[in-house]
Design a protein around this motif. Structure first.
Motif, PDB file in Angstrom:
ATOM      1  N   ALA A 184       0.700  -0.992   0.289  1.00  0.00           N
ATOM      2  CA  ALA A 184      -0.175   0.059   0.086  1.00  0.00           C
ATOM      3  C   ALA A 184       0.960   1.241   0.310  1.00  0.00           C
ATOM      4  O   ALA A 184       0.794   2.051  -0.544  1.00  0.00           O
ATOM      5  CB  ALA A 184      -1.273   0.800   1.246  1.00  0.00           C
ATOM      6  N   LEU A 185       1.836   1.365   0.477  1.00  0.00           N
ATOM      7  CA  LEU A 185       3.109   2.320   0.439  1.00  0.00           C
ATOM      8  C   LEU A 185       3.329   2.646  -0.411  1.00  0.00           C
ATOM      9  O   LEU A 185       3.132   3.723  -1.003  1.00  0.00           O
ATOM     10  CB  LEU A 185       3.919   2.118   1.933  1.00  0.00           C
ATOM     11  N   LEU A 186       4.231   1.291  -1.499  1.00  0.00           N
ATOM     12  CA  LEU A 186       4.647   1.593  -2.526  1.00  0.00           C
ATOM     13  C   LEU A 186       3.324   2.266  -3.595  1.00  0.00           C
ATOM     14  O   LEU A 186       3.797   2.777  -3.889  1.00  0.00           O
ATOM     15  CB  LEU A 186       5.421   0.288  -2.934  1.00  0.00           C
ATOM     16  N   TYR A 187       2.521   1.410  -3.375  1.00  0.00           N
ATOM     17  CA  TYR A 187       1.781   2.454  -4.503  1.00  0.00           C
ATOM     18  C   TYR A 187       1.058   3.801  -4.067  1.00  0.00           C
ATOM     19  O   TYR A 187       0.945   4.614  -4.724  1.00  0.00           O
ATOM     20  CB  TYR A 187       0.351   1.400  -4.042  1.00  0.00           C
ATOM     21  N   THR A 188       1.078   4.521  -2.570  1.00  0.00           N
ATOM     22  CA  THR A 188       0.035   5.929  -2.539  1.00  0.00           C
ATOM     23  C   THR A 188       2.135   6.724  -2.847  1.00  0.00           C
ATOM     24  O   THR A 188       1.770   7.692  -3.400  1.00  0.00           O
ATOM     25  CB  THR A 188       0.058   5.540  -0.564  1.00  0.00           C
ATOM     26  N   LEU A 189       3.477   5.737  -2.553  1.00  0.00           N
ATOM     27  CA  LEU A 189       4.081   7.033  -2.829  1.00  0.00           C
ATOM     28  C   LEU A 189       4.324   7.067  -4.479  1.00  0.00           C
ATOM     29  O   LEU A 189       5.205   7.804  -4.954  1.00  0.00           O
ATOM     30  CB  LEU A 189       4.992   6.717  -1.773  1.00  0.00           C
ATOM     31  N   GLY A 190       3.663   6.054  -4.885  1.00  0.00           N
ATOM     32  CA  GLY A 190       3.809   6.072  -6.635  1.00  0.00           C
ATOM     33  C   GLY A 190       5.083   6.082  -6.862  1.00  0.00           C
ATOM     34  O   GLY A 190       5.221   5.633  -8.199  1.00  0.00           O
ATOM     35  N   LEU A 191       5.901   4.347  -6.113  1.00  0.00           N
ATOM     36  CA  LEU A 191       6.764   3.652  -6.256  1.00  0.00           C
ATOM     37  C   LEU A 191       6.066   2.742  -7.320  1.00  0.00           C
ATOM     38  O   LEU A 191       7.265   1.557  -8.108  1.00  0.00           O
ATOM     39  CB  LEU A 191       7.491   3.493  -5.265  1.00  0.00           C
ATOM     40  N   THR A 192       5.227   2.261  -7.697  1.00  0.00           N
ATOM     41  CA  THR A 192       4.412   0.941  -7.999  1.00  0.00           C
ATOM     42  C   THR A 192       3.142   1.694  -9.151  1.00  0.00           C
ATOM     43  O   THR A 192       2.380   2.550  -7.817  1.00  0.00           O
ATOM     44  CB  THR A 192       4.426  -0.313  -7.140  1.00  0.00           C
ATOM     45  N   GLU A 193       2.793   1.451  -9.802  1.00  0.00           N
ATOM     46  CA  GLU A 193       1.520   2.076 -10.570  1.00  0.00           C
ATOM     47  C   GLU A 193       0.500   0.544 -10.025  1.00  0.00           C
ATOM     48  O   GLU A 193      -0.653   1.027 -10.619  1.00  0.00           O
ATOM     49  CB  GLU A 193       2.186   2.194 -12.042  1.00  0.00           C
ATOM     50  N   SER A 194       1.141  -0.262 -10.264  1.00  0.00           N
ATOM     51  CA  SER A 194       0.181  -1.497 -10.955  1.00  0.00           C
ATOM     52  C   SER A 194      -0.486  -1.642  -8.406  1.00  0.00           C
ATOM     53  O   SER A 194       0.572  -1.951  -8.248  1.00  0.00           O
ATOM     54  CB  SER A 194       0.578  -3.002 -10.919  1.00  0.00           C
ATOM     55  N   GLN A 195      -2.159  -2.068  -8.507  1.00  0.00           N
ATOM     56  CA  GLN A 195      -2.825  -2.726  -7.320  1.00  0.00           C
ATOM     57  C   GLN A 195      -2.113  -3.760  -7.726  1.00  0.00           C
ATOM     58  O   GLN A 195      -3.076  -4.719  -6.494  1.00  0.00           O
ATOM     59  CB  GLN A 195      -3.601  -2.129  -7.179  1.00  0.00           C
TER      60      GLN A 195
END
Length: 130
Positions: A14-25
């Motif tokens: 969730a952190l990776l996604y929220t911080l924009g470090l990954t685009e895919s959920q």
């Protein structure tokens, strides 16, 4: 303890996604589903895992409800997470981890033997690796 690891993985993804470090959920969805599937499998049995919620163990049933509530709170905080409010999600994860640890300690308490003498406790604990 595997559920604690999975819950922490959910936060990490969730952190990776929220911080924009990954685009895919996709990975976030996968670890979330793994936690939920493991939770159901432990509660209801299945996949070679016996059901652990015995009617005689109201303490476990009550703690299981606390874990459910903590998971729901964590999920809600995760969905509302922004880069500025990560601490709320971390706090919700902390509550979930505490609930899971309390559940683990209750599972370590031997069950009262069934009147017919069938060794349910030995079967359950051995299947959980205890």
């Amino acid at each position: 303890l595997r559920q604690i690891t999975r819950a922490r993985q959910v936060l990490g993804e969730a952190l990776l996604y929220t911080l924009g470090l990954t685009e895919s959920q996709e990975r976030l969805q996968a670890v979330t589903e793994a936690f939920q599937a493991g939770h159901v499998r432990l509660r209801d049995g299945g996949g070679g895992v016996p059901k652990i919620l015995l009617p005689e163990r109201q303490d476990i049933l009550d703690q299981w409800l606390r874990v459910d509530a903590a998971w729901i709170e964590f999920q809600q905080q995760k969905q509302d997470m922004t880069a500025d409010h990560v601490t709320k999600v971390e706090a919700a994860l902390g509550g979930l981890v505490l609930s899971l640890r309390a559940l683990v300690s209750l599972l370590a308490v031997p069950d009262v033997e069934d009147e017919d003498g069938f060794p349910w406790a030995a079967i359950i604990y051995s299947s959980l690796g205890g």
